[in-house]
Enzyme design. Sequence first.
Site, PDB file in Angstrom:
ATOM      1  N   LYS A 239       0.841  -1.185   0.000  1.00 38.29           N
ATOM      2  CA  LYS A 239       0.000   0.000   0.000  1.00 38.29           C
ATOM      3  C   LYS A 239       0.878   1.236   0.000  1.00 38.29           C
ATOM      4  O   LYS A 239       1.958   1.246   0.596  1.00 38.29           O
ATOM      5  CB  LYS A 239      -0.895   0.035   1.252  1.00 38.29           C
ATOM      6  CG  LYS A 239      -1.705   1.329   1.398  1.00 38.29           C
ATOM      7  CD  LYS A 239      -2.424   1.415   2.737  1.00 38.29           C
ATOM      8  CE  LYS A 239      -3.122   2.765   2.887  1.00 38.29           C
ATOM      9  NZ  LYS A 239      -3.822   2.907   4.170  1.00 38.29           N
ATOM     10  N   GLU A 289      -7.963  12.408  12.679  1.00 35.94           N
ATOM     11  CA  GLU A 289      -7.076  11.294  13.032  1.00 35.94           C
ATOM     12  C   GLU A 289      -6.112  11.641  14.165  1.00 35.94           C
ATOM     13  O   GLU A 289      -5.286  12.551  14.047  1.00 35.94           O
ATOM     14  CB  GLU A 289      -6.277  10.847  11.801  1.00 35.94           C
ATOM     15  CG  GLU A 289      -5.434   9.612  12.054  1.00 35.94           C
ATOM     16  CD  GLU A 289      -4.802   9.053  10.784  1.00 35.94           C
ATOM     17  OE1 GLU A 289      -4.023   8.104  10.893  1.00 35.94           O
ATOM     18  OE2 GLU A 289      -5.086   9.581   9.689  1.00 35.94           O
ATOM     19  N   GLU A 333      -7.246  -2.037   3.371  1.00 37.16           N
ATOM     20  CA  GLU A 333      -6.496  -0.824   3.679  1.00 37.16           C
ATOM     21  C   GLU A 333      -6.509  -0.548   5.179  1.00 37.16           C
ATOM     22  O   GLU A 333      -5.481  -0.176   5.776  1.00 37.16           O
ATOM     23  CB  GLU A 333      -7.119   0.356   2.911  1.00 37.16           C
ATOM     24  CG  GLU A 333      -6.381   1.662   3.070  1.00 37.16           C
ATOM     25  CD  GLU A 333      -7.087   2.802   2.340  1.00 37.16           C
ATOM     26  OE1 GLU A 333      -6.750   3.970   2.641  1.00 37.16           O
ATOM     27  OE2 GLU A 333      -7.967   2.536   1.505  1.00 37.16           O
ATOM     28  N   GLU A 468     -12.682  10.616  -3.869  1.00 36.18           N
ATOM     29  CA  GLU A 468     -12.449  10.602  -2.422  1.00 36.18           C
ATOM     30  C   GLU A 468     -11.599  11.796  -1.994  1.00 36.18           C
ATOM     31  O   GLU A 468     -11.877  12.441  -0.981  1.00 36.18           O
ATOM     32  CB  GLU A 468     -11.759   9.295  -2.017  1.00 36.18           C
ATOM     33  CG  GLU A 468     -11.485   9.209  -0.526  1.00 36.18           C
ATOM     34  CD  GLU A 468     -10.804   7.907  -0.137  1.00 36.18           C
ATOM     35  OE1 GLU A 468      -9.926   7.953   0.751  1.00 36.18           O
ATOM     36  OE2 GLU A 468     -11.157   6.854  -0.710  1.00 36.18           O
TER      37      GLU A 468
END
Length: 485
Positions: A239, A289, A333, A468
């Site tokens: 990733k 986050e 993910e 996104e």
Amino acid sequence: MKSDPLTNTTNHNGEPGDPEIDLPFLTRFLRKQPRQKQWLSVSIPVPAVDPLAYLEQETESDDLYYWEQPDRSFAMASGGALTVLKSTGKHRFAEISRQSRDLHHQIASFSSRDSIPDEPILLGGYSFSDHNIDREWKNFGAARFVLPEWCIVKKRDKHLLKLALPLQNHSPEAILHQIQNRFAHFTGIREKILKYKFDPPASGRQNAHKIHVKEKSVSDWYLQVDKARNMISSGDFQKIVLARDLEFHSEHPIHVTCTLHHLREHFPGCTIFMIRAENGPVFLGATPERLIALQQNRILTEGLAGSISRGESATEDAALGHTLMESSKDREEHEIVVRDIHNNLSSYSSGVEYPEKPGIKKLSNVQHLYTPITARVNRNATIHDLAGLLHPTPAVGGYPRTSAIPHINEIETINRGWYAGPIGWYNLRGSGEFAVAIRSALVHNHRGRLFAGCGIVADSDPDKEWAEAELKLKPVLNALKQAIR
């Protein structure tokens, strides 16, 4: 009963009075301090004031910082820099940790017994990469934390004014005079806020000022995603997170504090932040986050990866959330992020805990897969050590880290600066919190850049990733539009 060196700071009308500091007590306190003490940290309980409103009146100060978590009723605003901790390179987290230990030995703390804990607070952060030499980010450096000259702290219904002052070669009388002057300044600002007069906008008046956005090439984005997917197919990594930046400008100045106010009203579940290093550009945002919080020896962190939009109705919103939970791409993910955090924390903790399945964190315009993670530190680790251990998580970097990170610059072709870096605060007894500086913008007067990123895995669709990123860019862009006056 032990006397309180700081008595009540309000008069009989509930308005701020003079901080009646016991000078003999202060004198005895200062005489007890070892010679190596260079600074004095003073904490004074004060009447309620909105830290953002206070910051709005103090914009001429250098080194302005703001941090707010609206749903936790916690906010801080600060200005000035009595001393600055800096570092660069691969050992910057350890170096800031060492400098913090040295600073702890140089500060004497003086406060009311019943106030918020009196430890001095430092604010700042780290760039995404170990080195940060880009011209537009030069004021920030690769790691920069300040001991502010003043800091307004709001924690639920308690408010505190924290001051940092030079200690050496100053008499107790001179120090007391500085404290009283700063408190008088606070009083004046608070009264100005309470007596502020404003004219309501004319009926039907619209904000005619616009932000002009320079669109990026969609075809370039497709090439970047294709390159990343080809490298994943070749086994280079599993990733990688690719970021987009969006340039903008306005004919009129952008009012930063208005931007922050809009963000906190619309994103109470996010951490609202602003950093202005020295007198340069402003880095701001609303990040969902958390990287890490450290409370005594308890670690709080989270996995946040996998995204989908919100629905226009309750049914649509629930269906979108279900789609996100069932998405193999998003679950993969997300699991990469959680697994990486677990593996990294295991070297410092014997008890990393988190639920087996993720939940969903809903923001006003997007919902994410979310896994809260807790642990207990079983080694002598500081918050900087732990932040360096986790940064960058696969949510903003890639996996495996050592394989993916070196390829980010060559694929993205942008300089991240402090975007996606750890930003936050800590005190010199070990507690603190760092967030991941996503959903953010770098603003300089009339212009700036917005940032957002997407995690790319083997089956990523370039069109969906573009959409996104557009979704993630909108909150700060809309807040900036509301802040043009």
